[in-house]
Scaffold this motif. Structure first.
Motif, PDB file in Angstrom:
ATOM      1  N   GLN A 165       0.757  -1.231   0.128  1.00 55.48           N
ATOM      2  CA  GLN A 165      -0.027  -0.022  -0.066  1.00 55.48           C
ATOM      3  C   GLN A 165       0.941   1.233   0.132  1.00 55.48           C
ATOM      4  O   GLN A 165       1.743   1.393   1.074  1.00 55.48           O
ATOM      5  N   PHE A 166       0.775   2.003  -0.838  1.00 57.85           N
ATOM      6  CA  PHE A 166       1.586   3.179  -1.153  1.00 57.85           C
ATOM      7  C   PHE A 166       1.191   4.145  -0.062  1.00 57.85           C
ATOM      8  O   PHE A 166      -0.050   4.289   0.120  1.00 57.85           O
ATOM      9  N   ILE A 167       2.159   4.804   0.681  1.00 57.96           N
ATOM     10  CA  ILE A 167       1.944   5.789   1.802  1.00 57.96           C
ATOM     11  C   ILE A 167       2.333   7.042   1.383  1.00 57.96           C
ATOM     12  O   ILE A 167       1.631   8.014   1.432  1.00 57.96           O
ATOM     13  N   GLY A 168       3.361   7.273   0.809  1.00 56.71           N
ATOM     14  CA  GLY A 168       3.818   8.772   0.372  1.00 56.71           C
ATOM     15  C   GLY A 168       5.163   8.688  -0.199  1.00 56.71           C
ATOM     16  O   GLY A 168       6.085   7.872  -0.097  1.00 56.71           O
ATOM     17  N   ILE A 169       5.621   9.694  -0.962  1.00 55.64           N
ATOM     18  CA  ILE A 169       6.709  10.145  -1.584  1.00 55.64           C
ATOM     19  C   ILE A 169       7.269  11.307  -1.100  1.00 55.64           C
ATOM     20  O   ILE A 169       6.658  12.226  -0.803  1.00 55.64           O
ATOM     21  N   ASP A 170       8.694  11.670  -1.326  1.00 60.17           N
ATOM     22  CA  ASP A 170       9.409  12.666  -0.910  1.00 60.17           C
ATOM     23  C   ASP A 170       9.153  13.635  -2.027  1.00 60.17           C
ATOM     24  O   ASP A 170       9.755  13.561  -3.328  1.00 60.17           O
ATOM     25  N   ARG A 171       8.071  14.603  -1.926  1.00 60.30           N
ATOM     26  CA  ARG A 171       7.831  15.623  -3.063  1.00 60.30           C
ATOM     27  C   ARG A 171       8.908  16.486  -3.336  1.00 60.30           C
ATOM     28  O   ARG A 171       8.659  17.310  -4.282  1.00 60.30           O
ATOM     29  N   GLN A 172      10.027  16.787  -2.654  1.00 62.69           N
ATOM     30  CA  GLN A 172      10.830  17.588  -2.603  1.00 62.69           C
ATOM     31  C   GLN A 172      12.282  17.320  -3.465  1.00 62.69           C
ATOM     32  O   GLN A 172      13.135  17.949  -3.711  1.00 62.69           O
ATOM     33  N   THR A 173      12.106  16.002  -3.761  1.00 61.50           N
ATOM     34  CA  THR A 173      13.158  15.616  -4.692  1.00 61.50           C
ATOM     35  C   THR A 173      12.761  15.711  -6.202  1.00 61.50           C
ATOM     36  O   THR A 173      11.839  15.835  -6.513  1.00 61.50           O
ATOM     37  N   GLY A 174      13.998  15.757  -6.953  1.00 63.37           N
ATOM     38  CA  GLY A 174      13.482  15.679  -8.551  1.00 63.37           C
ATOM     39  C   GLY A 174      13.101  14.519  -9.205  1.00 63.37           C
ATOM     40  O   GLY A 174      12.562  13.406  -8.540  1.00 63.37           O
ATOM     41  N   SER A 217      13.333   9.387  -5.889  1.00 63.34           N
ATOM     42  CA  SER A 217      12.084   9.497  -5.358  1.00 63.34           C
ATOM     43  C   SER A 217      11.908   8.369  -3.889  1.00 63.34           C
ATOM     44  O   SER A 217      11.394   7.359  -4.175  1.00 63.34           O
ATOM     45  N   PRO A 218      12.528   8.874  -2.890  1.00 68.85           N
ATOM     46  CA  PRO A 218      12.512   8.096  -1.561  1.00 68.85           C
ATOM     47  C   PRO A 218      10.886   7.953  -1.388  1.00 68.85           C
ATOM     48  O   PRO A 218      10.081   8.973  -1.431  1.00 68.85           O
ATOM     49  N   THR A 219      10.517   6.598  -1.009  1.00 68.88           N
ATOM     50  CA  THR A 219       9.061   6.562  -1.082  1.00 68.88           C
ATOM     51  C   THR A 219       9.015   5.299   0.330  1.00 68.88           C
ATOM     52  O   THR A 219       9.739   4.616   0.507  1.00 68.88           O
ATOM     53  N   VAL A 220       7.668   5.594   0.457  1.00 65.96           N
ATOM     54  CA  VAL A 220       7.372   4.712   1.785  1.00 65.96           C
ATOM     55  C   VAL A 220       5.968   3.941   1.392  1.00 65.96           C
ATOM     56  O   VAL A 220       4.991   4.396   0.871  1.00 65.96           O
ATOM     57  N   TRP A 221       6.234   2.667   1.581  1.00 67.27           N
ATOM     58  CA  TRP A 221       4.705   1.752   1.315  1.00 67.27           C
ATOM     59  C   TRP A 221       4.710   0.945   2.722  1.00 67.27           C
ATOM     60  O   TRP A 221       5.578   0.803   3.687  1.00 67.27           O
ATOM     61  N   ILE A 222       3.559   0.203   2.998  1.00 69.78           N
ATOM     62  CA  ILE A 222       3.376  -0.806   3.998  1.00 69.78           C
ATOM     63  C   ILE A 222       2.946  -2.045   3.621  1.00 69.78           C
ATOM     64  O   ILE A 222       2.389  -2.067   2.424  1.00 69.78           O
ATOM     65  N   ASP A 223       3.466  -3.231   3.950  1.00 70.55           N
ATOM     66  CA  ASP A 223       3.014  -4.556   3.610  1.00 70.55           C
ATOM     67  C   ASP A 223       1.996  -4.755   4.814  1.00 70.55           C
ATOM     68  O   ASP A 223       2.569  -5.339   5.968  1.00 70.55           O
ATOM     69  N   GLN A 224       0.826  -4.746   4.652  1.00 68.05           N
ATOM     70  CA  GLN A 224      -0.161  -5.291   5.792  1.00 68.05           C
ATOM     71  C   GLN A 224      -0.205  -6.665   6.140  1.00 68.05           C
ATOM     72  O   GLN A 224      -0.412  -6.905   7.173  1.00 68.05           O
TER      73      GLN A 224
END
Length: 87
Positions: free
Chosen positions: A4-13, A17-24
């Motif tokens: 499940q996609f949670i969020g991405i660092d919007r300040q990178t080019g 894309s540093p990104t966070v997901w969870i595996d429920q």
């Protein structure tokens, strides 16, 4: 695995894309981050921590996540905690 996609660092080019997901299903956070420099990776690998062997196992990786993503990481933790209550 259903991530499940949670969020991405919007300040990178566009190329980063540093990104966070969870595996429920597994109750785990999943991170995409920047690779460490060889020097910093060696420094992490050399740390002697109580209860852990020195080094980074082949099945593990150390990545960098910008501190500005703390809110995204909290959101992922909250999502996992809520999913844990549902199980």
């Amino acid at each position: 695995m259903s991530l499940q996609f949670i969020g991405i660092d919007r300040q990178t080019g566009d190329d980063e894309s540093p990104t966070v997901w969870i595996d429920q299903e597994k109750g785990e956070l999943v991170f995409q981050g920047w690779k460490l420099s060889p020097q910093l990776e060696a420094e992490c690998a050399a740390l002697e921590l109580t209860g852990n062997a020195v080094g980074i196992p082949d099945t593990e990786a150390v990545v960098r996540i910008p501190a500005r993503m703390v809110d995204v990481i909290r959101k992922a933790c909250d999502a996992l905690e809520c999913a844990d209550h549902v199980r």
